[in-house]
Design an enzyme around this catalytic site. Structure first.
Site, PDB file in Angstrom:
ATOM      1  CE  LYS A 136       1.777  30.662 -15.223  1.00 39.02           C
ATOM      2  NZ  LYS A 136       2.316  31.013 -13.880  1.00 39.02           N
ATOM      3  CG  ASN A 137       5.030  28.361 -13.771  1.00 42.40           C
ATOM      4  OD1 ASN A 137       4.645  29.516 -13.917  1.00 42.40           O
ATOM      5  ND2 ASN A 137       4.325  27.447 -13.138  1.00 42.40           N
ATOM      6  CB  CYS A 177      -2.096  35.098  -4.661  1.00 42.75           C
ATOM      7  SG  CYS A 177      -1.644  33.404  -4.885  1.00 42.75           S
ATOM      8  NE  ARG A 201       2.163  31.336  -4.477  1.00 47.33           N
ATOM      9  CZ  ARG A 201       2.085  31.337  -5.799  1.00 47.33           C
ATOM     10  NH1 ARG A 201       1.013  31.787  -6.395  1.00 47.33           N
ATOM     11  NH2 ARG A 201       3.080  30.888  -6.531  1.00 47.33           N
ATOM     12  NE  ARG A 228      -1.177  34.841 -13.598  1.00 48.03           N
ATOM     13  CZ  ARG A 228      -0.898  33.958 -12.611  1.00 48.03           C
ATOM     14  NH1 ARG A 228      -1.854  33.524 -11.820  1.00 48.03           N
ATOM     15  NH2 ARG A 228       0.327  33.532 -12.411  1.00 48.03           N
ATOM     16  CG  ASP A 244       1.045  24.883 -10.924  1.00 48.40           C
ATOM     17  OD1 ASP A 244       0.597  25.238  -9.818  1.00 48.40           O
ATOM     18  OD2 ASP A 244       2.081  25.366 -11.428  1.00 48.40           O
TER      19      ASP A 244
HETATM   20  C1  LIG Z   1       5.984  31.182 -11.543  1.00 50.67           C
HETATM   21  C2  LIG Z   1       6.073  29.807 -10.981  1.00 50.67           C
HETATM   22  O1  LIG Z   1       6.988  29.065 -11.288  1.00 50.67           O
HETATM   23  N1  LIG Z   1       5.075  29.431 -10.195  1.00 50.67           N
HETATM   24  C3  LIG Z   1       5.066  28.086  -9.650  1.00 50.67           C
HETATM   25  C4  LIG Z   1       5.956  28.038  -8.439  1.00 50.67           C
HETATM   26  O2  LIG Z   1       5.474  29.005  -7.529  1.00 50.67           O
HETATM   27  P1  LIG Z   1       6.380  29.418  -6.282  1.00 50.67           P
HETATM   28  O3  LIG Z   1       7.802  29.431  -6.674  1.00 50.67           O
HETATM   29  O4  LIG Z   1       5.788  30.661  -5.722  1.00 50.67           O
HETATM   30  O5  LIG Z   1       6.088  28.213  -5.291  1.00 50.67           O
HETATM   31  P2  LIG Z   1       7.043  27.606  -4.178  1.00 50.67           P
HETATM   32  O6  LIG Z   1       7.584  26.316  -4.671  1.00 50.67           O
HETATM   33  O7  LIG Z   1       7.996  28.643  -3.721  1.00 50.67           O
HETATM   34  O8  LIG Z   1       6.005  27.318  -3.003  1.00 50.67           O
HETATM   35  C5  LIG Z   1       5.881  26.039  -2.415  1.00 50.67           C
HETATM   36  C6  LIG Z   1       5.427  26.195  -0.988  1.00 50.67           C
HETATM   37  O9  LIG Z   1       6.483  26.811  -0.236  1.00 50.67           O
HETATM   38  C7  LIG Z   1       5.981  27.935   0.470  1.00 50.67           C
HETATM   39  N2  LIG Z   1       7.057  28.935   0.554  1.00 50.67           N
HETATM   40  C8  LIG Z   1       7.690  29.346  -0.594  1.00 50.67           C
HETATM   41  C9  LIG Z   1       8.688  30.282  -0.540  1.00 50.67           C
HETATM   42  C10 LIG Z   1       9.051  30.801   0.712  1.00 50.67           C
HETATM   43  O10 LIG Z   1       9.939  31.668   0.818  1.00 50.67           O
HETATM   44  N3  LIG Z   1       8.414  30.368   1.829  1.00 50.67           N
HETATM   45  C11 LIG Z   1       7.423  29.428   1.780  1.00 50.67           C
HETATM   46  O11 LIG Z   1       6.857  29.052   2.813  1.00 50.67           O
HETATM   47  C12 LIG Z   1       4.784  28.397  -0.376  1.00 50.67           C
HETATM   48  O12 LIG Z   1       3.884  29.190   0.398  1.00 50.67           O
HETATM   49  C13 LIG Z   1       4.190  27.078  -0.804  1.00 50.67           C
HETATM   50  O13 LIG Z   1       3.397  26.557   0.225  1.00 50.67           O
HETATM   51  O14 LIG Z   1       5.914  26.725  -7.871  1.00 50.67           O
HETATM   52  C14 LIG Z   1       4.606  26.343  -7.432  1.00 50.67           C
HETATM   53  C15 LIG Z   1       4.735  24.960  -6.783  1.00 50.67           C
HETATM   54  O15 LIG Z   1       5.072  24.014  -7.721  1.00 50.67           O
HETATM   55  C16 LIG Z   1       3.630  26.345  -8.596  1.00 50.67           C
HETATM   56  O16 LIG Z   1       2.329  26.088  -8.120  1.00 50.67           O
HETATM   57  C17 LIG Z   1       3.642  27.694  -9.300  1.00 50.67           C
HETATM   58  O17 LIG Z   1       2.895  27.623 -10.496  1.00 50.67           O
HETATM   59  C1  LIG Z   2       0.238  29.262  -9.365  1.00 50.42           C
HETATM   60  C2  LIG Z   2       0.655  29.504 -10.607  1.00 50.42           C
HETATM   61  O1  LIG Z   2       1.394  30.574 -10.999  1.00 50.42           O
HETATM   62  P1  LIG Z   2       2.014  31.742 -10.083  1.00 50.42           P
HETATM   63  O2  LIG Z   2       3.076  31.140  -9.241  1.00 50.42           O
HETATM   64  O3  LIG Z   2       2.576  32.703 -11.078  1.00 50.42           O
HETATM   65  O4  LIG Z   2       0.883  32.322  -9.260  1.00 50.42           O
HETATM   66  C3  LIG Z   2       0.358  28.562 -11.725  1.00 50.42           C
HETATM   67  O5  LIG Z   2       1.006  28.687 -12.775  1.00 50.42           O
HETATM   68  O6  LIG Z   2      -0.520  27.698 -11.557  1.00 50.42           O
END
Ligand SMILES: CC(=O)N[C@H]1[C@@H](OP(=O)(O)OP(=O)(O)OC[C@H]2O[C@@H](n3ccc(=O)[nH]c3=O)[C@H](O)[C@@H]2O)O[C@H](CO)[C@@H](O)[C@@H]1O
Ligand SMILES: C=C(OP(=O)(O)O)C(=O)O
Length: 427
Positions: A22-23, A122, A127, A404, A312
């Site tokens: 998915k990711n 969320c 996030r 999902r 995850d």
């Molecule tokens: C669709 C997808 O691929 N989702 C994955 C992606 O989410 P996602 O890409 O949202 O996660 P991030 O790696 O960006 O987040 C990591 C951390 O950085 C923080 N952060 C992120 C962006 C930002 O602009 N500022 C900030 O502070 C977030 O709040 C979190 O604490 O990576 C996460 C971490 O491996 C996984 O749990 C999710 O399943």
């Molecule tokens: C946190 C997850 O997905 P998303 O970033 O789409 O919320 C997940 O796949 O576990």
């Protein structure tokens, strides 16, 4: 609303086909916005999140054609963004799925403008998307927040820049990586995420004509091109699905072969699980996971960006440790609120004490079935794992979370001997 009903106690035996991630599929689909030619993705999983993103891309004007829907052999999705119909990603669609924010980079890069709803927080944490925004600003975009929307403008196009991420972000790395492929000059992403899904995206972009070096490292160098072209790309195997079913085999004392996946994708988790008494063997086309005739031992795990233990898989690991001999300390370092499964597991007899970012799990002889519900995808599946090992019946509600990210979850587990079914609320 559907529920999952499980009668626990059956050791899983058999094989499970792991789908495309998915990711990985989600960012790959948004990469189609970067070219007017067709991007063909294969091994696309049949998940609610994929449908949500298809709806969003549809309103951006991306023509989509799905082949093999309903088949388990992996679906093919053709995406053609010949003309971008709208550069706005509306709140109604973005709020359903945070990954929608990944249209931001490609839209600004291709059209010089984008208006994308802020996704909001969320269940697992606040996030923010500040790193996505700051990175695009460094590449010359002017960005305002207006009425809950990120309004980005770069009428003369984006320009290459060095972006140093203060913390590792998968989504920000992916958004900027895509944006940089069409920027003028060179972009360097420092402290970039190294998750296999990021590398999968980078390989697809290279197939589309992008010039990217450092793939798989924390320093990505992108030399922008005037245009990208169409390509065909197979979505990498879902390492979280792989790890989840490995833990399902482990929690039930079973022996399961996971097909269409690779051990290296879950190396950190496999190392921890091996210490807990789970055996991994690489086999043709997959990985065999077994825990037959061995006790489960309590072991500690701490989540980290790849190649560390994935956040995850944290909830599933906690479920597994609930019936281990001894204690386990589970520490979550990525998201500030990702222990929502702990009180639900406690309803099944688990002994868990949460102290800030750590949870101490003291193993019990046996969990007991109960009605439970969860607020996010991985928390929900951790309750399914607990239910597979518990005495008696467990019902997991809010199944839409599971849909999902897990394709035909109950079918795959039932085929290995689990007593599990999907029931309607009214049944
Ligand atoms: C669709 C997808 O691929 N989702 C994955 C992606 O989410 P996602 O890409 O949202 O996660 P991030 O790696 O960006 O987040 C990591 C951390 O950085 C923080 N952060 C992120 C962006 C930002 O602009 N500022 C900030 O502070 C977030 O709040 C979190 O604490 O990576 C996460 C971490 O491996 C996984 O749990 C999710 O399943
Ligand atoms: C946190 C997850 O997905 P998303 O970033 O789409 O919320 C997940 O796949 O576990």
């Amino acid at each position: 609303m559907d529920k999952i009903r499980i009668r626990g106690g059956n050791a899983l035996r058999g094989s499970i086909a792991v789908g495309g991630a998915k990711n990985a599929a989600l960012p790959l689909m948004t990469a189609a916005l970067l070219t007017d030619e067709t991007l063909t993705l294969t091994n696309v999983p049949d998940l609610a999140d994929i449908k949500t993103l298809m709806r969003l891309l549809d309103q951006h004007g991306v023509a989509q054609h799905l082949n093999g829907a309903g088949s388990c052999a992996g679906r093919q999705l053709d995406l053609t963004a010949e003309r971008i119909a709208s550069t706005t990603a509306p709140y109604d669609l973005v709020r359903k799925m945070r990954a929608s924010v990944l249209v931001l980079g490609p839209l600004v890069a291709r059209c010089g403008e984008a208006r994308v709803s802020l996704p909001g927080g969320c269940a697992i944490g606040a996030r923010p998307v500040d790193l996505h925004i700051k990175g695009l600003q460094a590449m010359g975009a002017e960005i305002d927040i207006d009425g809950g929307y990120i309004v980005a403008r770069a009428p003369k196009g984006l320009v290459g820049a060095e972006v140093v991420f203060p913390k590792v972000s998968v989504g920000a790395t992916e958004n900027l990586l895509m944006a940089a492929t069409l920027a003028r000059g060179e972009t360097v992403l420092v402290n970039a995420a190294r998750e296999p899904e990021v590398s999968d995206l980078a390989h697809c972009l290279v197939a589309m004509g992008a010039d990217i070096s450092g793939i798989g490292t924390d320093r990505l160098r992108i030399r922008g091109k005037d245009r990208l072209h169409g390509a065909r790309h197979m979505v990498v195997a879902d390492r979280i699905e792989t790890g989840t079913y490995a833990m399902a085999a482990a929690i039930t004392g079973g022996d399961v072969t996971l097909l269409n996946t690779r051990l290296e994708l879950i190396q950190a988790a496999a190392t921890v699980l091996a210490q807990a008494g789970v055996e991994f063997t690489e086999v043709e086309g997959g990985v065999r996971v077994s825990r037959t005739g061995r006790d489960l031992i309590g072991v500690d795990a701490m989540t980290e960006p790849f190649p560390g233990f994935p956040t995850d898989l944290q909830a599933q690991m906690m479920a597994l440790m609930c019936t281990a001999r001894g204690a386990a300390m589970i520490t979550e370092t990525i998201f500030e609120n990702r222990f929502m499964h702990a009180p639900e597991l406690a309803r099944m007899g688990a002994r868990i004490t949460v102290h800030g970012a750590s949870a101490l799990v003291r193993g019990v002889e046996r969990l007991t079935g109960a009605p439970v519900m969860a607020t996010d995808l991985r928390a929900s599946v951790s309750l399914v794992l607990a239910g597979l090992a518990a005495a008696g019946e467990t019902t997991v509600s809010r199944v839409y979370h599971l849909d999902r990210g897990y394709e035909r979850l109950e079918e795959k587990l039932a085929a290995c001997g689990a007593d599990i079914e999907r029931v309607r609320e009214s049944d």
